[in-house]
Motif scaffolding. Structure first.
Motif, PDB file in Angstrom:
ATOM      1  N   ASN A  92      25.285  38.003  40.619  1.00 35.77           N
ATOM      2  CA  ASN A  92      24.616  37.083  41.487  1.00 35.77           C
ATOM      3  C   ASN A  92      23.304  37.815  42.089  1.00 35.77           C
ATOM      4  OD1 ASN A  92      27.004  35.514  41.837  1.00 35.77           O
ATOM      5  ND2 ASN A  92      27.940  36.875  42.491  1.00 35.77           N
ATOM      6  N   CYS A 144      30.265  29.855  43.445  1.00 40.12           N
ATOM      7  CA  CYS A 144      30.096  31.479  43.350  1.00 40.12           C
ATOM      8  C   CYS A 144      31.260  31.896  42.536  1.00 40.12           C
ATOM      9  CB  CYS A 144      30.062  32.011  44.436  1.00 40.12           C
ATOM     10  SG  CYS A 144      31.715  32.197  45.686  1.00 40.12           S
ATOM     11  N   GLN A 171      40.845  45.005  33.634  1.00 39.89           N
ATOM     12  CA  GLN A 171      40.275  43.742  32.685  1.00 39.89           C
ATOM     13  C   GLN A 171      39.447  42.929  33.229  1.00 39.89           C
ATOM     14  OE1 GLN A 171      40.807  40.129  32.527  1.00 39.89           O
ATOM     15  NE2 GLN A 171      40.001  40.199  30.736  1.00 39.89           N
ATOM     16  N   ARG A 172      39.631  42.799  34.482  1.00 45.09           N
ATOM     17  CA  ARG A 172      38.742  41.609  35.393  1.00 45.09           C
ATOM     18  C   ARG A 172      37.299  42.433  35.433  1.00 45.09           C
ATOM     19  NH1 ARG A 172      40.087  42.962  41.604  1.00 45.09           N
ATOM     20  NH2 ARG A 172      38.894  44.579  40.849  1.00 45.09           N
ATOM     21  N   SER A 196      39.002  41.474  45.308  1.00 47.73           N
ATOM     22  CA  SER A 196      40.279  41.233  46.287  1.00 47.73           C
ATOM     23  C   SER A 196      41.156  40.683  45.806  1.00 47.73           C
ATOM     24  CB  SER A 196      39.449  40.820  47.635  1.00 47.73           C
ATOM     25  OG  SER A 196      38.528  41.958  48.168  1.00 47.73           O
ATOM     26  N   ARG A 197      42.470  40.841  46.399  1.00 49.73           N
ATOM     27  CA  ARG A 197      43.562  39.845  46.348  1.00 49.73           C
ATOM     28  C   ARG A 197      44.030  39.925  47.714  1.00 49.73           C
ATOM     29  NH1 ARG A 197      46.720  37.968  41.930  1.00 49.73           N
ATOM     30  NH2 ARG A 197      47.793  36.711  43.566  1.00 49.73           N
ATOM     31  N   ASP A 198      44.464  38.411  48.351  1.00 48.61           N
ATOM     32  CA  ASP A 198      44.630  38.661  49.560  1.00 48.61           C
ATOM     33  C   ASP A 198      44.114  39.372  50.576  1.00 48.61           C
ATOM     34  OD1 ASP A 198      46.836  36.712  48.510  1.00 48.61           O
ATOM     35  OD2 ASP A 198      48.043  38.670  48.081  1.00 48.61           O
ATOM     36  N   GLY A 199      42.738  39.296  50.376  1.00 46.89           N
ATOM     37  CA  GLY A 199      41.846  40.168  51.209  1.00 46.89           C
ATOM     38  C   GLY A 199      41.842  41.439  51.109  1.00 46.89           C
ATOM     39  N   ILE A 215      27.332  34.782  50.212  1.00 46.78           N
ATOM     40  CA  ILE A 215      28.786  35.092  49.742  1.00 46.78           C
ATOM     41  C   ILE A 215      29.014  36.439  49.873  1.00 46.78           C
ATOM     42  CG2 ILE A 215      29.105  33.018  48.265  1.00 46.78           C
ATOM     43  CD1 ILE A 215      28.488  35.189  45.916  1.00 46.78           C
ATOM     44  N   PHE A 236      39.475  36.050  32.141  1.00 47.63           N
ATOM     45  CA  PHE A 236      40.284  36.877  33.014  1.00 47.63           C
ATOM     46  C   PHE A 236      41.555  36.583  32.821  1.00 47.63           C
ATOM     47  CE2 PHE A 236      35.909  36.131  34.661  1.00 47.63           C
ATOM     48  CZ  PHE A 236      35.543  37.251  35.417  1.00 47.63           C
ATOM     49  N   LYS A 240      33.775  33.086  39.680  1.00 51.72           N
ATOM     50  CA  LYS A 240      33.620  33.804  38.353  1.00 51.72           C
ATOM     51  C   LYS A 240      34.965  33.429  37.509  1.00 51.72           C
ATOM     52  CE  LYS A 240      29.528  35.655  39.367  1.00 51.72           C
ATOM     53  NZ  LYS A 240      28.420  35.040  39.036  1.00 51.72           N
ATOM     54  N   LYS A 241      36.192  33.751  38.135  1.00 45.91           N
ATOM     55  CA  LYS A 241      37.165  33.664  37.737  1.00 45.91           C
ATOM     56  C   LYS A 241      37.603  32.153  37.220  1.00 45.91           C
ATOM     57  CE  LYS A 241      39.049  36.486  40.599  1.00 45.91           C
ATOM     58  NZ  LYS A 241      39.722  37.478  41.356  1.00 45.91           N
ATOM     59  N   PHE A 295      28.300  41.489  40.190  1.00 47.35           N
ATOM     60  CA  PHE A 295      28.575  40.369  39.618  1.00 47.35           C
ATOM     61  C   PHE A 295      27.751  39.362  38.869  1.00 47.35           C
ATOM     62  CE2 PHE A 295      31.143  42.166  42.981  1.00 47.35           C
ATOM     63  CZ  PHE A 295      32.008  42.876  42.430  1.00 47.35           C
ATOM     64  N   GLY A 338      34.345  34.480  46.087  1.00 42.31           N
ATOM     65  CA  GLY A 338      34.720  35.308  44.816  1.00 42.31           C
ATOM     66  C   GLY A 338      36.021  35.451  44.546  1.00 42.31           C
ATOM     67  N   GLU A 339      36.741  35.453  45.560  1.00 50.88           N
ATOM     68  CA  GLU A 339      38.478  35.493  45.497  1.00 50.88           C
ATOM     69  C   GLU A 339      39.231  34.456  44.886  1.00 50.88           C
ATOM     70  OE1 GLU A 339      40.287  36.960  49.067  1.00 50.88           O
ATOM     71  OE2 GLU A 339      42.192  37.125  48.132  1.00 50.88           O
ATOM     72  N   ARG A 387      23.596  30.154  48.767  1.00 55.11           N
ATOM     73  CA  ARG A 387      24.473  30.454  50.052  1.00 55.11           C
ATOM     74  C   ARG A 387      25.007  31.643  49.789  1.00 55.11           C
ATOM     75  NH1 ARG A 387      27.542  24.731  48.349  1.00 55.11           N
ATOM     76  NH2 ARG A 387      27.524  25.748  46.450  1.00 55.11           N
ATOM     77  N   GLY A 421      35.075  39.634  47.643  1.00 60.31           N
ATOM     78  CA  GLY A 421      36.060  38.601  47.279  1.00 60.31           C
ATOM     79  C   GLY A 421      36.323  38.989  45.748  1.00 60.31           C
ATOM     80  N   TYR A 422      35.270  39.277  44.937  1.00 57.04           N
ATOM     81  CA  TYR A 422      35.396  39.244  43.530  1.00 57.04           C
ATOM     82  C   TYR A 422      36.498  40.328  43.136  1.00 57.04           C
ATOM     83  CZ  TYR A 422      31.443  36.249  43.101  1.00 57.04           C
ATOM     84  OH  TYR A 422      30.583  35.102  43.027  1.00 57.04           O
ATOM     85  N   TYR A 478      33.511  41.137  34.452  1.00 51.21           N
ATOM     86  CA  TYR A 478      32.508  41.153  35.545  1.00 51.21           C
ATOM     87  C   TYR A 478      31.203  41.985  34.904  1.00 51.21           C
ATOM     88  CZ  TYR A 478      35.236  39.339  39.603  1.00 51.21           C
ATOM     89  OH  TYR A 478      36.150  38.730  40.177  1.00 51.21           O
ATOM     90  N   ASP A 533      25.043  32.744  46.184  1.00 49.27           N
ATOM     91  CA  ASP A 533      25.753  31.853  45.192  1.00 49.27           C
ATOM     92  C   ASP A 533      24.625  31.060  44.630  1.00 49.27           C
ATOM     93  OD1 ASP A 533      25.077  29.485  46.393  1.00 49.27           O
ATOM     94  OD2 ASP A 533      27.007  28.623  46.510  1.00 49.27           O
TER      95      ASP A 533
END
Lengths: 336, 534
Positions: free
Chosen positions: B352, A126, B385-386, B375-378, B368, A156, A128-129, B350, A98-99, B366, B372-373, B390, B362
């Protein structure tokens, strides 16, 4: 500091995008299906077959490993031919999260389903962005660092911001937008018009004819876009009229080349055999024509190109038919 | 809400709101805090002018009078204090008053109140609370992905998102949650739900908090949102109607409000940041299907007025008349009519699907990681806005689930079919003319109604992406289906939607026919059946 970016697809446009990233010193993984293509790029810094003469920067590395691509890069540009997108996306789907953010630069539509490329990416992964990169971007001009612009459209903001940061530079201007549908429809549809424009040029017809074709082409783009939920304003921008003008004016465009050869009397089979690269417009014509019939849209230029490509019509017949379409109001509405 | 959490949530909500505004004030032009206090004061004072006098109104007036006095010459530090006080004032009301009332009412006052009511109005028909409740248990059917949804309780927090037809929805869902073995669902209930003693009995299983729709100060809305966010972070399961308000037209709602769904994403990010053991939040869409809708007449009336651009806020409808509610339930029992609550497969935030272990999947099934949706750099990060996108995403999935799990009952099918006949026999009239004039014939033959109903039913049967059909409809005995619908219409509404006399069916209340038939809107049936009204 730049994040890692991947370009999936090493045809001429994919290699060009990688080159722009390389020029910006962005750490870039360029995915190629074939191992020998990767080796050539990594050893010679060139992709002779698809982008002859262009030198690829040191920050670019080619790989044929999709797992590595997805694990090392959270920002991915998809540039495989429209008929290959679904399978490659499915394969990547094992490793995507998702990232990830993804834009595609594929100007086509899936023939059998009439799905837009972003819809395919949604169905197979998976992620979305998602966004689309589209504009008047002839690969060889960009490879020569001639000034150009493009659109990155995504719902986005983050998608625009990240690809703007990676791609924008002193010869490539990256604009942002929200209308993914419009950008995809514009990018796919203009290939049909480019094919027709190639015919006009091949026959040696003048600028009035070309302007007539382009203008009515825009009108049909608008009709199709409206039916698919696009924002018509998009067609006045990079991914609409911008792309249409470049593609229809330039002999570099593959779709344009197909048209020119048709005008000279070659058949689609002969042309296909002679060109090793894909002209998306050929498939898009079939897809759009079927959709227009299903939806009851009058897309005369599309129908004419379809007759030429798939129904055995000759160029003079197709032009005669087009010129015989009755005229009314230029835009929908009453003439009173 | 558990007593030990009530204080905690108030403190948390107020401090988040105050911090947020202080942060914004630092980058905003001068006067930001003052404007905020003024704006809240203005909206509250305007509201108080409109409200009729009561102790609460008098208390509020003096509270805001005090704020106004202290506002003059207030420093930024003082203004911060005022914002803190006003937020606390709001949140106390949201959390506070309700619980005591509902818990007391539901245990003691209700049975007395109910029998008094029934004795007064219908001395011959004493109807005990137990009868009412047992009757309801027989007539409320909870079906679909019930086990799947219940199983998710072990893996995270639930947000139940039903379709909205009636004010009875929330109490019925509270009861359904109880039948399913779910813990109480937290629910933001409008003030009108608190004034009806018969209904609040069923609210026992809803941890309702109070929402005052008359308050439109921005600060109040922030308090509501933050309250929902913090409650979700505390692990409270929520009930929330994404349609926002009862469907006026009778159609399945497709324009979903995203407010509370958006807070769920925020709460999820909060959970991840706090490294909670079970951070996941799941969305459980469900549809409610009534053979008869308590407020049908008022709702469709309001819908048609809205179309005619003279919308009004319903303040007096069937729901505020206990007699109507009593009639409604006793008819439900005598008709053996079912209220169906149908759960669709649950989703993550999100859009799913999730499996029984609560893992997100997904499109190819699969597994998932939903973190992650956001996150930035984990690392989990907030991004309004994001999250807005969603929320659009999950809202459209909810809309799709509604359409797929919408259960059609005989009243819907027959009303739809009769409206088709009206449209077919009066090809020159649009819907509104049909409603007004009824067209050329005041009635149709039973045979016509049977044929049309058969046609609609077989079209529905053949559809791949159609609604679900209630059991009797699936059996397909047309005579029985039409008979059942007409009998049902005759029993409850002031005027029956359609009425049989001899061998003819009269379309007496076409508004109601439209209302019940609208449940079949959105399936492209108009095109398939060659009628232009649907």
């Amino acid at each position: 500091m730049h994040e890692n970016v991947a370009v999936v697809g090493s045809g001429s446009w994919g290699t060009t995008i990688a080159k722009i990233l390389g020029d910006n010193n962005v750490p870039t993984l360029l995915w190629a299906r074939r191992e020998d293509a990767c080796r050539e790029i990594n050893e010679t810094r060139q992709n002779e077959k698809y982008l002859p003469g262009a030198r690829l920067g040191e920050s670019i590395r080619a790989t044929h490993d999709l797992q590595e691509v997805c694990e090392r890069c959270k920002a991915i540009v998809m540039v495989v031919p429209s008929h290959g997108v679904r399978q490659v996306a499915f394969d990547m789907g094992h490793y995507l999260t998702g990232e990830h953010v993804m834009v595609h630069a594929v100007k086509g539509i899936e023939v059998d389903t009439f799905k837009r490329i972003s819809e395919i990416l949604r169905e197979e992964t998976c992620v979305k962005k998602i966004g689309v990169l589209s504009g008047p971007n002839l690969a060889r001009e960009l490879a020569a660092q001639q000034p150009a612009g493009t659109l990155v459209a995504s719902r986005f903001n983050e998608v625009f911001k990240r690809f703007h940061k990676a791609l924008h530079n002193n010869y490539f201007r990256v604009y942002g937008g929200r209308d993914v549908v419009g950008a995809e429809v514009g990018g796919a549809f203009k290939n049909i018009v480019a094919l027709a424009a190639g015919i006009v040029d091949g026959l040696g017809l003048g600028d009035n004819t070309k302007a007539l074709l382009l203008t009515r082409g825009m009108a049909e783009m608008g009709k199709l876009g409206a039916a698919m939920g696009a924002d018509l304003l998009t067609f006045g921008g990079m991914a609409g009229i911008g792309d249409l003008m470049a593609t229809c004016a330039s002999p570099l465009s593959r779709n344009h080349q197909v048209g020119e050869r048709l005008a000279k009397g070659e058949t689609l089979e002969q042309i296909r055999a002679a060109m090793f690269m894909v002209a998306e417009g050929v498939k898009t014509t079939r897809a759009v024509h079927a959709y227009a019939q299903y939806k009851g849209l009058d897309l005369h230029i599309v129908a004419a190109v379809h007759r030429l490509l798939y129904e055995g019509a000759t160029v003079p017949e197709a032009i005669r038919d087009l010129m015989a379409v009755p005229t009314g109001a230029e835009f929908d509405g009453n003439l009173r | 809400m558990r007593p030990e959490d009530r204080d905690r949530i108030q403190v948390e909500v107020v401090s988040r709101i105050v911090e947020n505004h202080m942060k914004r004030a630092r980058s905003a032009p001068e006067g930001y805090l003052e404007t905020l206090v003024n704006d809240t004061l203005y909206h509250e004072q305007q509201r108080l002018k409109r409200e009729s006098s009561s102790k609460r109104v008098r208390d509020d007036k003096s509270f805001y009078g005090g704020i106004k006095r202290r506002m003059r010459h207030a420093s930024d530090h003082d203004l911060r204090g005022l914002i803190d006080e006003m937020s606390r004032h709001f949140v106390r009301e949201v959390v506070g008053n309700f619980d005591d009332r509902v818990y007391k009412l539901s245990t003691s006052v209700i049975p007395t109140g109910l029998s008094l009511l029934l004795n007064a109005q219908s001395p011959a028909r004493l109807f005990s609370l137990e009868n009412l409740r047992d009757g309801l248990a027989d007539h409320l059917i909870v079906q679909g992905e019930v086990d799947h949804v219940r199983g998710l309780l072990d893996h995270g927090t639930l947000v139940v998102v039903p379709t909205h037809s009636s004010n009875l929805d929330s109490p019925l869902l509270g009861y359904a949650a109880h039948l399913m073995g779910l813990p109480p669902l937290l629910y933001g209930a409008g003030l009108n739900l608190f004034t009806n003693p018969m209904i609040s009995f069923f609210m026992r299983n809803l941890g309702a908090y109070r929402v005052d729709r008359k308050k439109n100060a921005g600060l109040y809305k922030e308090v509501l949102k933050e309250y929902a966010t913090v409650a979700m972070e505390m692990g409270y399961h929520n009930l929330f109607f994404p349609g926002g308000t009862r469907s006026r037209s009778g159609a399945i709602e497709q324009h979903l409000k995203k407010g509370l769904l958006g807070t769920a994403v925020r709460a999820y990010v909060g959970n991840l940041k706090a490294k909670k053991a079970k951070p996941n939040i799941y969305v459980a869409p469900c549809t409610l299907s009534y053979k008869l809708v308590l407020e049908a007449e008022t709702l469709i009336d309001d819908h048609l007025k809205e179309v005619g651009k003279s919308r009004y806020i319903i303040s007096d409808d069937e729901f505020s008349r206990p007699r109507r509610i009593y009639n409604f339930f006793s008819n439900l029992v005598s008709l053996d009519a079912k209220i169906l609550i149908t759960f669709s497969p649950p989703l993550d935030l999100f859009g799913n699907p999730v499996n029984r272990q609560g893992e997100s999947l997904d499109p190819h099934g699969r597994v998932i990681d939903p973190a992650g949706y956001v996150s930035r750099d984990g690392e989990p990060v907030y991004d309004d806005q994001r999250d807005h996108e969603y929320t659009n995403e999950v809202a459209s999935e909810i809309g799709r689930a509604y359409m797929e799990h919408n259960v059609i009952q005989s009243t819907n099918l027959v009303a739809f079919s009769i409206f088709n006949l009206l449209s077919r026999k009066n090809p020159d009239l649009d819907v509104y003319r049909i409603l007004r004039t009824g067209g050329d014939e005041p009635s149709f033959t039973m045979a016509d109604v049977h044929v049309e109903t058969e046609r609609v039913l077989s079209t529905l049967d053949e559809m791949e992406a159609g609604p679900r059909l209630e059991r009797d409809l699936r059996r397909g005995d047309i005579q029985e289906i039409v008979g059942d619908a007409l009998k049902t219409f005759a029993l409850y509404h002031t005027r029956p939607a359609a009425r049989r006399r001899g061998d003819r069916v009269f379309h007496d209340d076409r508004n109601l026919l439209l209302y019940y038939g609208n449940r079949l809107r959105g399936y492209d049936l108009g095109r398939k059946l060659g009628v232009n009204w649907a």
